[in-house]
Design a protein around this motif. Structure first.
Motif, short mmCIF file in Angstrom:
data_model
loop_
_atom_site.label_atom_id
_atom_site.label_comp_id
_atom_site.label_asym_id
_atom_site.label_seq_id
_atom_site.Cartn_x
_atom_site.Cartn_y
_atom_site.Cartn_z
N VAL A 88 -7.88 -58.89 -33.11
CA VAL A 88 -8.42 -57.80 -33.62
C VAL A 88 -9.13 -56.89 -32.70
O VAL A 88 -8.69 -55.59 -32.70
CB VAL A 88 -9.63 -57.92 -34.78
N ALA A 89 -9.85 -57.37 -31.97
CA ALA A 89 -10.41 -56.73 -30.75
C ALA A 89 -9.25 -56.08 -29.75
O ALA A 89 -9.38 -54.95 -29.33
CB ALA A 89 -11.71 -57.45 -29.84
N MET A 141 -5.85 -51.87 -27.75
CA MET A 141 -4.32 -51.40 -27.50
C MET A 141 -4.15 -50.05 -28.15
O MET A 141 -3.47 -49.07 -27.46
CB MET A 141 -3.62 -52.42 -27.72
N ASP A 142 -4.64 -49.97 -29.42
CA ASP A 142 -4.40 -48.66 -30.32
C ASP A 142 -4.97 -47.48 -29.25
O ASP A 142 -4.54 -46.33 -29.35
CB ASP A 142 -4.89 -48.91 -31.41
N ALA A 151 -11.50 -67.67 -34.11
CA ALA A 151 -11.90 -67.18 -32.85
C ALA A 151 -10.61 -66.47 -32.28
O ALA A 151 -10.90 -64.96 -31.92
CB ALA A 151 -12.13 -68.12 -31.87
N GLU A 152 -9.33 -66.95 -32.55
CA GLU A 152 -8.49 -66.09 -32.12
C GLU A 152 -8.00 -64.87 -33.01
O GLU A 152 -7.48 -63.75 -32.56
CB GLU A 152 -7.09 -66.98 -32.13
#
Length: 65
Positions: free
Chosen positions: A28-29, A34-35, A22-23
């Protein structure tokens, strides 16, 4: 006082593995978000940077990379 950790250990490992998955998905999300935010800020403010700050992007555009 004695404790039997064998039953709790297997449950705990499964919960730990679930939490790690889950983490990882959450990271990844967040990383993609942020990118996108950083790309937006760079596009918005690149004109205020030093003249050579956008040099890499210019070279990549020129040579089609």
């Amino acid at each position: 006082m004695t404790h039997d950790y064998s039953a709790n250990a297997s449950v705990s490992r499964k919960e730990d593995a679930t939490l790690v998955v889950a983490e990882s998905k959450s990271f990844v999300a967040f990383n993609e978000w942020m990118d996108d935010q950083l790309a937006h800020l760079v596009a918005q403010w690149i004109h205020t940077a030093a003249p050579n700050a956008n040099r890499l992007a210019s070279i990549q555009k020129r040579f089609g990379r």
